[in-house]
Motif scaffolding. Structure first.
Motif, PDB file in Angstrom:
ATOM      1  N   VAL A  65      50.413  44.581  47.290  1.00  0.00           N
ATOM      2  CA  VAL A  65      49.488  43.456  47.347  1.00  0.00           C
ATOM      3  C   VAL A  65      48.442  43.650  46.248  1.00  0.00           C
ATOM      4  CG1 VAL A  65      47.797  42.184  48.716  1.00  0.00           C
ATOM      5  CG2 VAL A  65      49.831  43.153  49.821  1.00  0.00           C
ATOM      6  N   VAL A  66      48.320  42.652  45.370  1.00  0.00           N
ATOM      7  CA  VAL A  66      47.364  42.705  44.256  1.00  0.00           C
ATOM      8  C   VAL A  66      46.402  41.526  44.375  1.00  0.00           C
ATOM      9  CG1 VAL A  66      47.063  42.719  41.758  1.00  0.00           C
ATOM     10  CG2 VAL A  66      49.086  43.790  42.780  1.00  0.00           C
ATOM     11  N   LYS A  67      45.105  41.825  44.278  1.00  0.00           N
ATOM     12  CA  LYS A  67      44.071  40.797  44.368  1.00  0.00           C
ATOM     13  C   LYS A  67      43.305  40.773  43.046  1.00  0.00           C
ATOM     14  CE  LYS A  67      40.261  39.445  47.462  1.00  0.00           C
ATOM     15  NZ  LYS A  67      39.475  39.871  48.669  1.00  0.00           N
ATOM     16  N   VAL A  68      43.210  39.587  42.420  1.00  0.00           N
ATOM     17  CA  VAL A  68      42.620  39.460  41.084  1.00  0.00           C
ATOM     18  C   VAL A  68      41.532  38.396  41.094  1.00  0.00           C
ATOM     19  CG1 VAL A  68      43.076  38.926  38.660  1.00  0.00           C
ATOM     20  CG2 VAL A  68      44.804  40.117  40.009  1.00  0.00           C
ATOM     21  N   TRP A  69      40.397  38.691  40.436  1.00  0.00           N
ATOM     22  CA  TRP A  69      39.354  37.684  40.244  1.00  0.00           C
ATOM     23  C   TRP A  69      38.545  38.017  38.999  1.00  0.00           C
ATOM     24  CZ3 TRP A  69      39.026  41.678  43.604  1.00  0.00           C
ATOM     25  CH2 TRP A  69      37.873  42.460  43.610  1.00  0.00           C
ATOM     26  N   GLY A  70      37.794  37.037  38.511  1.00  0.00           N
ATOM     27  CA  GLY A  70      36.993  37.221  37.305  1.00  0.00           C
ATOM     28  C   GLY A  70      35.543  36.829  37.521  1.00  0.00           C
ATOM     29  N   THR A  71      34.647  37.384  36.691  1.00  0.00           N
ATOM     30  CA  THR A  71      33.220  37.090  36.751  1.00  0.00           C
ATOM     31  C   THR A  71      32.730  36.770  35.352  1.00  0.00           C
ATOM     32  OG1 THR A  71      32.963  38.662  38.569  1.00  0.00           O
ATOM     33  CG2 THR A  71      30.963  37.942  37.478  1.00  0.00           C
ATOM     34  N   ASP A  72      31.923  35.693  35.213  1.00  0.00           N
ATOM     35  CA  ASP A  72      31.416  35.348  33.890  1.00  0.00           C
ATOM     36  C   ASP A  72      30.072  36.033  33.637  1.00  0.00           C
ATOM     37  OD1 ASP A  72      29.440  33.861  35.162  1.00  0.00           O
ATOM     38  OD2 ASP A  72      30.380  31.931  34.775  1.00  0.00           O
ATOM     39  N   ASN A  73      29.468  35.744  32.510  1.00  0.00           N
ATOM     40  CA  ASN A  73      28.271  36.467  32.073  1.00  0.00           C
ATOM     41  C   ASN A  73      26.998  36.084  32.808  1.00  0.00           C
ATOM     42  OD1 ASN A  73      29.006  38.362  29.876  1.00  0.00           O
ATOM     43  ND2 ASN A  73      29.844  36.511  28.943  1.00  0.00           N
ATOM     44  N   VAL A  74      27.040  35.076  33.663  1.00  0.00           N
ATOM     45  CA  VAL A  74      25.865  34.751  34.477  1.00  0.00           C
ATOM     46  C   VAL A  74      26.138  35.001  35.953  1.00  0.00           C
ATOM     47  CG1 VAL A  74      24.860  33.130  32.826  1.00  0.00           C
ATOM     48  CG2 VAL A  74      26.483  32.305  34.554  1.00  0.00           C
ATOM     49  N   GLY A  75      27.276  35.626  36.265  1.00  0.00           N
ATOM     50  CA  GLY A  75      27.551  36.013  37.643  1.00  0.00           C
ATOM     51  C   GLY A  75      28.432  35.079  38.430  1.00  0.00           C
ATOM     52  N   ASN A  76      28.893  33.976  37.852  1.00  0.00           N
ATOM     53  CA  ASN A  76      29.831  33.109  38.571  1.00  0.00           C
ATOM     54  C   ASN A  76      31.156  33.842  38.762  1.00  0.00           C
ATOM     55  OD1 ASN A  76      28.071  30.825  38.636  1.00  0.00           O
ATOM     56  ND2 ASN A  76      28.571  30.434  36.480  1.00  0.00           N
ATOM     57  N   MET A  77      31.700  33.803  39.970  1.00  0.00           N
ATOM     58  CA  MET A  77      32.928  34.522  40.275  1.00  0.00           C
ATOM     59  C   MET A  77      34.032  33.548  40.651  1.00  0.00           C
ATOM     60  SD  MET A  77      33.522  37.639  43.004  1.00  0.00           S
ATOM     61  CE  MET A  77      33.624  36.547  44.431  1.00  0.00           C
ATOM     62  N   SER A  78      35.220  33.781  40.119  1.00  0.00           N
ATOM     63  CA  SER A  78      36.360  32.919  40.425  1.00  0.00           C
ATOM     64  C   SER A  78      36.868  33.204  41.832  1.00  0.00           C
ATOM     65  CB  SER A  78      37.486  33.151  39.414  1.00  0.00           C
ATOM     66  OG  SER A  78      38.018  34.458  39.563  1.00  0.00           O
ATOM     67  N   THR A  79      37.616  32.258  42.367  1.00  0.00           N
ATOM     68  CA  THR A  79      38.247  32.457  43.665  1.00  0.00           C
ATOM     69  C   THR A  79      39.333  33.518  43.534  1.00  0.00           C
ATOM     70  OG1 THR A  79      37.846  30.156  44.273  1.00  0.00           O
ATOM     71  CG2 THR A  79      39.527  31.358  45.531  1.00  0.00           C
ATOM     72  N   PRO A  80      39.301  34.581  44.324  1.00  0.00           N
ATOM     73  CA  PRO A  80      40.311  35.641  44.196  1.00  0.00           C
ATOM     74  C   PRO A  80      41.714  35.107  44.476  1.00  0.00           C
ATOM     75  CG  PRO A  80      38.426  36.412  45.469  1.00  0.00           C
ATOM     76  CD  PRO A  80      38.263  34.929  45.310  1.00  0.00           C
ATOM     77  N   LEU A  81      42.678  35.523  43.645  1.00  0.00           N
ATOM     78  CA  LEU A  81      44.082  35.181  43.843  1.00  0.00           C
ATOM     79  C   LEU A  81      44.813  36.418  44.352  1.00  0.00           C
ATOM     80  CD1 LEU A  81      44.787  33.059  40.642  1.00  0.00           C
ATOM     81  CD2 LEU A  81      44.124  32.271  42.922  1.00  0.00           C
TER      82      LEU A  81
END
Length: 456
Positions: free
Chosen positions: A431-447
């Motif tokens: 099971v792999v969980k992936v997400w990203g964060t931008d330079n002001v702290g917005n975080m994507s929905t984990p996939l």
């Protein structure tokens, strides 16, 4: 019967002589000498005497807290030294330990004037010799400190210095000498809180100081605010003396910079002594120290802002606000996107998932700061959590517990792509969980990706 007794006596004598030679091989000078009448057990029970440490010394310095560097001469045969440092003035222990060398250092907050006592005992195995000691007084190595304010009357040419605080770590009186900058000095009484001086008429800037001296002779010079006499003009700047960049910015991310590119001048103060105060237009200011050329700021909210610069000379005369070009600030409220690329071939093989990779993008925002990858795996009915920091697996009872105990890999994408290699992956359910964060702290929905691995 006499022959038997004679033979027995000779054997005892031989044994005693051999034991005595073994016991005193390499015996130190001054050791007790055993006589033939001593018993064998008495000779074997007497230990070798342990010498007393000599040459004890202490060097006390003060880089920040006091540092006490101690040393002594080596004792022949010693395997270690028992050392202790105490405050003989207060009777309190400071530190103690056992060392194998002939030096020891301790850093502590100490009080000047107190007496330190160093005690050293040489050791042979677990036995300690007679202790030696020496003392040293803690010197006053810290200069006094002080704070003062200056005010002057433009018409009367009088300047008044007010003492805010004078402190020292010793109990004695700190002498205070004021140098006014015009060739005159005054000794300051410790009872008076203010001291006034009249400067001569004529346009000039003076730089008074206060010299503080404690009873140990430590000195400190406190520079006071400048006193400008007969200063009647405000400072000015050439056209376009200050520039703002960039013209557009992201809130909470972009650094806006005001740079002096032209000249500033005054009738009395030199340019390096003129203070620049930047009003960023969002109710915040930055004071650039005299001689400074740049100021930086990050806007917290979106909007259009027009910074201004105010120049202040040493007479505290301020210029009118100098308006700069406006800056448009946008807010990044959109989260980035992060994905995992699944293997095209042999998707159920362990080796196909060792190298994880994918994309993390933030097309219309501040950009991706990082992608995070959390990994767990079920093996033969048991769940395991992957800790990326140590690249190890730890056993967990359930999938939820494994996700909680895992530690994500932090990956910084290059050109929107991220790559991470997993160590110790085995057959099981991955099971792999992936997400990203931008330079002001917005975080994507984990996939979350799940794959059954049945082949190596």
């Amino acid at each position: 019967m006499q022959k038997v007794l004679s033979t027995t006596f000779m054997r005892g004598a031989v044994v005693a002589s051999a034991c005595a030679a073994l016991t005193f091989t390499g015996a130190p000078a001054g050791a007790a000498t055993l006589t033939p009448t001593d018993s064998i057990s008495a000779r074997m029970a007497k230990p070798m005497q342990i010498g007393q440490a000599t040459g004890l010394a202490m060097k006390i310095t003060k880089p920040s807290s006091y540092s006490v560097d101690m040393s002594w001469s080596a004792v022949a045969g010693a395997t270690a030294y028992k050392v202790a440092l105490s405050n003989a003035t207060t009777g309190s222990a400071i530190a103690n330990t056992k060392v194998t060398g002939t030096t020891w250092s301790v850093s502590r907050d100490l009080r000047p004037g107190d007496t330190l006592k160093l005690t050293v005992s040489a050791m042979v195995g677990k036995r300690s010799g007679k202790p030696s000691s020496t003392t040293a007084k803690v010197p006053d190595l810290t200069p006094p400190t002080g704070a003062f304010t200056v005010a002057h009357d433009v018409d009367s040419k009088d300047a008044t210095v007010t003492r805010v605080r004078v402190a020292d770590d010793s109990d004695g009186t700190v002498t205070q000498l004021v140098t006014w900058g015009d060739g005159k000095t005054d000794s300051w009484s410790t009872t008076a809180n203010t001291l006034t001086h009249t400067y001569p008429t004529g346009k000039k800037v003076y730089y008074p100081t206060v010299e503080l001296t404690d009873p140990a002779g430590n000195k400190a010079v406190v520079s006071l605010d400048a006193v400008a006499i007969d200063d009647t003009e405000k400072p000015t700047a050439s056209d376009g003396a200050f520039k703002l960049a960039p013209g557009t910015a992201w809130a909470k991310y972009t650094v806006a910079t005001v740079t002096q590119v032209g000249t500033v001048s005054d009738d009395l103060s030199q340019p390096k002594n003129i203070t620049r105060t930047i009003n960023w237009g969002d109710q915040t200011t930055s004071v650039v120290p005299a001689g400074g050329m740049t100021a930086k700021h990050v806007y917290a909210t979106a909007g259009s802002f027009t910074p201004t610069v105010i120049l202040t000379d040493e007479a505290k005369r301020a210029s009118a606000p100098i308006a700069l070009s406006p800056v448009t600030v946008k807010a990044d409220t959109v989260a980035p996107k992060a994905t995992l690329a699944k293997p095209r071939l042999r998707r159920n093989a362990v080796r196909s998932w060792v190298r994880l990779h994918g994309r993390a993008t933030d097309v219309n925002g501040t950009g991706v700061r990082e992608a995070r990858v959390r990994i767990v795996e079920k093996r033969a009915g048991a769940w395991f959590a992957y800790r990326a920091g140590t690249r190890t697996w730890v056993k967990a009872g359930t999938k939820a517990r494994a996700l909680k105990r895992s530690r994500p890999a932090v990956v910084h994408p290059t050109s929107g792509k991220w790559v991470y290699r997993v160590r110790g992956l085995r057959k099981g359910t991955l099971v792999v969980k992936v997400w990203g964060t931008d330079n002001v702290g917005n975080m994507s929905t984990p996939l979350v990706y799940k794959q059954r691995l049945i082949r190596r």
